[in-house]
Design an enzyme around this catalytic site. Structure first.
Site, PDB file in Angstrom:
ATOM      1  N   GLU A 246       2.371   7.356   0.495  1.00 46.81           N
ATOM      2  CA  GLU A 246       2.278   6.752  -0.100  1.00 46.81           C
ATOM      3  C   GLU A 246       3.307   5.868  -1.082  1.00 46.81           C
ATOM      4  O   GLU A 246       4.342   6.551  -1.493  1.00 46.81           O
ATOM      5  CB  GLU A 246       1.031   6.834  -1.883  1.00 46.81           C
ATOM      6  CG  GLU A 246       0.844   5.755  -2.414  1.00 46.81           C
ATOM      7  CD  GLU A 246      -0.023   5.884  -3.359  1.00 46.81           C
ATOM      8  OE1 GLU A 246      -0.336   6.870  -4.051  1.00 46.81           O
ATOM      9  OE2 GLU A 246      -0.419   4.765  -4.740  1.00 46.81           O
TER      10      GLU A 246
ATOM     11  N   LYS B 236      -1.272   5.022   2.659  1.00 51.27           N
ATOM     12  CA  LYS B 236      -1.441   4.597   1.494  1.00 51.27           C
ATOM     13  C   LYS B 236      -0.780   3.320   0.990  1.00 51.27           C
ATOM     14  O   LYS B 236       0.129   4.117  -0.130  1.00 51.27           O
ATOM     15  CB  LYS B 236      -2.029   5.442   0.283  1.00 51.27           C
ATOM     16  CG  LYS B 236      -2.447   5.169  -1.137  1.00 51.27           C
ATOM     17  CD  LYS B 236      -3.188   5.991  -2.167  1.00 51.27           C
ATOM     18  CE  LYS B 236      -3.817   5.909  -3.771  1.00 51.27           C
ATOM     19  NZ  LYS B 236      -4.581   6.206  -4.377  1.00 51.27           N
TER      20      LYS B 236
HETATM   21  P1  13P Z   1      -4.199   2.641  -8.428  1.00 51.88           P
HETATM   22  O1  13P Z   1      -5.255   1.640  -7.143  1.00 51.88           O
HETATM   23  O2  13P Z   1      -4.948   2.212  -9.780  1.00 51.88           O
HETATM   24  O3  13P Z   1      -3.241   1.983  -8.133  1.00 51.88           O
HETATM   25  O4  13P Z   1      -3.962   4.330  -7.901  1.00 51.88           O
HETATM   26  C1  13P Z   1      -3.905   4.543  -6.896  1.00 51.88           C
HETATM   27  C2  13P Z   1      -3.040   5.857  -6.611  1.00 51.88           C
HETATM   28  O5  13P Z   1      -3.642   7.449  -6.236  1.00 51.88           O
HETATM   29  C3  13P Z   1      -2.455   5.907  -7.227  1.00 51.88           C
HETATM   30  O6  13P Z   1      -1.333   6.919  -7.014  1.00 51.88           O
END
Ligand code: 13P
Length: 340
Positions: free
Chosen positions: A177, A219
């Site tokens: 991510e 992500k």
């Molecule tokens: P949000 O969808 O609130 O951005 O959270 C996703 C997430 O896991 C951030 O690390």
């Protein structure tokens, strides 16, 4: 674990019509969320809230996996069933937040690097034995005057690659991510440029660290106008810029792109995902791994009150259903009207 076993977990997280719920808020983050509804962040309240989410009837039609915080991985339902077991019984795959959060990057004001590599192999081995099948590591790329720098992006890309390699070594699918934050005055063009550069550096690092891409998920943020930018791009523009950027930077070997919502409203996050899937013809599944966009309206309805559980669960079910429709490009405003 064999590479094909990692591949089958990664694929099981992005089947048609399903996506991921991010419920892995750290103790500090869930406290902020609870503060917004005037609920005290005690272990009991956190457990009760998450039990309410995880036991929502029927959401397994739309939710393939849930990312948990370490505390939740070790907790049980009120009647004593460990959460990973409850989820497995519903066909939902448990994941775990693997990082310990972003810290200031020394020498680079405004930038952070995510920590948590020390002892990671041992922690992940324990999480796996408790039932986790995948991990998540969030790198934060801030946008401002003079940053992100190449050094800031590379420090985060390197940590993501080390994490991903360790995950695969212990048999977990890494969700990678890199989040380019939407807070700032930047234009959508600047977001696209920074997102493309970041993704290319991340994939270069994953390649250098011999990460098996077929057994990973990405992500990312969507390509958006900064929240304080005077000109806000519309839904179609966001979808086109995001798909164009990802086609350039994300290898086709990656089975799925599972977006974060990043502070967008719940409905807008759904509309953006829908518009991307309507474009079609992408080499990876385009899905969701939303935290706030699935939980925001649910949390507001719950208010920490057991009497509101059924109302809150209906709202959570509805958001999950709308995002499932967006996986096919079939989400409509009518779905919101009918639910209201
Ligand atoms: P949000 O969808 O609130 O951005 O959270 C996703 C997430 O896991 C951030 O690390």
């Amino acid at each position: 674990m064999k590479p094909y076993e990692l591949e089958s977990i990664a694929q099981a997280l992005v089947p048609p019509g399903k996506g991921i719920l991010a419920a892995d808020e750290s103790t500090a983050t869930i406290k902020r969320r609870f503060d917004s509804i005037n609920v005290e962040s005690t272990e009991t309240n956190r457990r009760a809230y998450r039990e309410m989410l995880f036991t929502t009837p029927g959401t397994e039609q739309f939710i393939s996996g849930i990312i948990l915080f370490e505390e939740t991985l070790r907790q049980t339902t009120q009647d004593g069933t460990p959460f990973p077991e409850l989820l497995a019984n519903k066909g939902i795959i448990s994941g775990i937040k693997a990082d310990t959060g972003p810290k200031d990057l020394a020498g680079f004001p405004g930038e952070t690097v995510t920590e948590g590599l020390d002892g990671l192999r041992e922690r992940l081995t324990e999480y796996r034995d408790l039932g986790a099948k995948f991990g998540k590591w969030r790198a934060v790329i801030n946008v401002g005057d003079g940053f992100p720098t190449q050094s800031g992006i590379d420090a985060n890309a390197h940590a993501l690659a080390r994490y991903a390699a360790i995950c695969q070594a212990v048999g977990l699918v890494p969700i990678v991510e890199p989040e380019v934050l939407m807070e700032g005055t930047h234009t959508i063009e600047r977001c696209e440029e920074i997102t493309e550069t970041t993704l290319k550096r991340v994939y270069s690092a994953l390649h250098a660290h011999r990460v098996h891409l077929e057994g990973t998920l990405l992500k990312p943020n969507m390509v958006l106008s900064g929240t304080s930018c005077p000109v806000q791009a519309g839904v179609e523009e966001v979808a086109e810029a995001t798909v164009r950027c990802f086609r350039r930077a994300v290898p086709a070997a990656v089975p799925g792109v599972v977006f974060l919502s990043g502070g967008q409203t719940a409905k807008l996050a759904t509309a953006h995902l829908n518009a991307m899937n309507a474009i079609g013809n992408c080499p990876w599944e385009l899905s969701f791994s939303y935290g706030r966009a699935l939980q925001g309206p649910t949390l507001e309805a719950w208010e920490g009150n057991a009497a509101n559980i059924s109302k809150a669960q209906k709202i959570f079910y509805h958001r999950a259903k709308c995002n499932s429709a967006a996986r096919y490009g079939k989400y409509t405003q009518q779905m919101e009207v009918l639910a209201a």
